[in-house]
Write an enzyme that holds these catalytic residues in place. Sequence first.
Site, mmCIF file in Angstrom:
data_model
loop_
_atom_site.group_PDB
_atom_site.id
_atom_site.type_symbol
_atom_site.label_atom_id
_atom_site.label_comp_id
_atom_site.label_asym_id
_atom_site.label_seq_id
_atom_site.Cartn_x
_atom_site.Cartn_y
_atom_site.Cartn_z
ATOM 1 N N ASP A 55 60.894 -10.771 16.501
ATOM 2 C CA ASP A 55 59.631 -10.100 16.197
ATOM 3 C C ASP A 55 58.808 -10.143 17.481
ATOM 4 O OD1 ASP A 55 57.105 -9.307 15.437
ATOM 5 O OD2 ASP A 55 56.977 -10.627 13.691
ATOM 6 N N ASN A 78 62.193 -1.274 23.554
ATOM 7 C CA ASN A 78 62.265 -0.023 22.814
ATOM 8 C C ASN A 78 61.471 -0.054 21.507
ATOM 9 O OD1 ASN A 78 63.640 2.544 21.711
ATOM 10 N ND2 ASN A 78 64.354 0.974 20.277
ATOM 11 N N TYR A 143 47.974 5.120 19.212
ATOM 12 C CA TYR A 143 49.344 5.206 19.729
ATOM 13 C C TYR A 143 49.321 5.636 21.195
ATOM 14 C CZ TYR A 143 54.253 6.528 20.228
ATOM 15 O OH TYR A 143 55.559 6.633 20.673
ATOM 16 N N LYS A 147 50.402 3.284 24.572
ATOM 17 C CA LYS A 147 51.440 3.743 25.502
ATOM 18 C C LYS A 147 50.874 3.907 26.917
ATOM 19 C CE LYS A 147 54.981 3.936 22.722
ATOM 20 N NZ LYS A 147 56.178 3.091 22.934
ATOM 21 N N VAL A 176 61.225 12.795 19.961
ATOM 22 C CA VAL A 176 62.661 12.512 19.916
ATOM 23 C C VAL A 176 63.111 12.671 18.472
ATOM 24 C CG1 VAL A 176 64.473 10.826 20.414
ATOM 25 C CG2 VAL A 176 62.408 10.893 21.819
ATOM 26 N N THR A 178 64.162 11.499 15.701
ATOM 27 C CA THR A 178 64.344 10.276 14.927
ATOM 28 C C THR A 178 63.432 10.344 13.702
ATOM 29 O OG1 THR A 178 62.569 9.060 16.044
ATOM 30 C CG2 THR A 178 64.768 8.972 17.051
#
Length: 237
Positions: A55, A78, A143, A147, A176, A178
């Site tokens: 974690d 990642n 977010y 980043k 991406v 996903t």
Amino acid sequence: MTSLSGAIVLVTGANGGIGGHFVREALARGAAKVYASARTPQEWDDARVVPLRLDVTDPVSIAAAVEAAADTTVLINNAGAGVSSPGILTQSDEEIRRNVETNFLGPLFLTRAFAPVLSTKAGDTAIINIHSALAWYATVGIYSATKAALWSATNSLRLELQPAGVQVVGVHVGWVDTPMAAGTTDPKLDPAVLVSKVFDATEAGKYEVLADDTSVQLKAALSAPLEALYTQLSTAE
């Protein structure tokens, strides 16, 4: 430059779409071992893959991972958290804290913990941080902010670790394909293509990966006036 052949790779967020591709592609390029880490690690059908409970928001878990994976030569940060809405004024306090802890503090503290391990191996070592094109386009609230913070920290880490021969690679990419990007109809990069580009750049000795046209365009736009990037700021004649 850092070769994947014979490398010992640790991937955070290995259960996810991009993480799984990092695990498999590292093996395909000759990695001797891959630590596939997650809060709840899954089993893999390859003896070279070692499931590792990690974690990234928990200092005790980070310390345990460093002890368990002290042979790591390539660390891939990642793991990441997303948001349920774009506005930083409407995102919940819990979302904001989760994003800061997972997207910024997690990879930063994990890198700090592994830095002494990697620095003693006399080169052929790397840290790969997954940023986002949204670090340069603040339309996804916290977010984007986390980043952007990781991008800045990566630049600092790169300079500090260069004397020890540790290559630090920053990766920028737009959407991406996903589950995290399931809600958008914008063009999405195949995660296998992303991972291949990242490893190609790492093995070529590069420091930064602009994995798609979105990343290239947004980085180029940083030198333009704000009104050019955020057209809503322009005043109509």
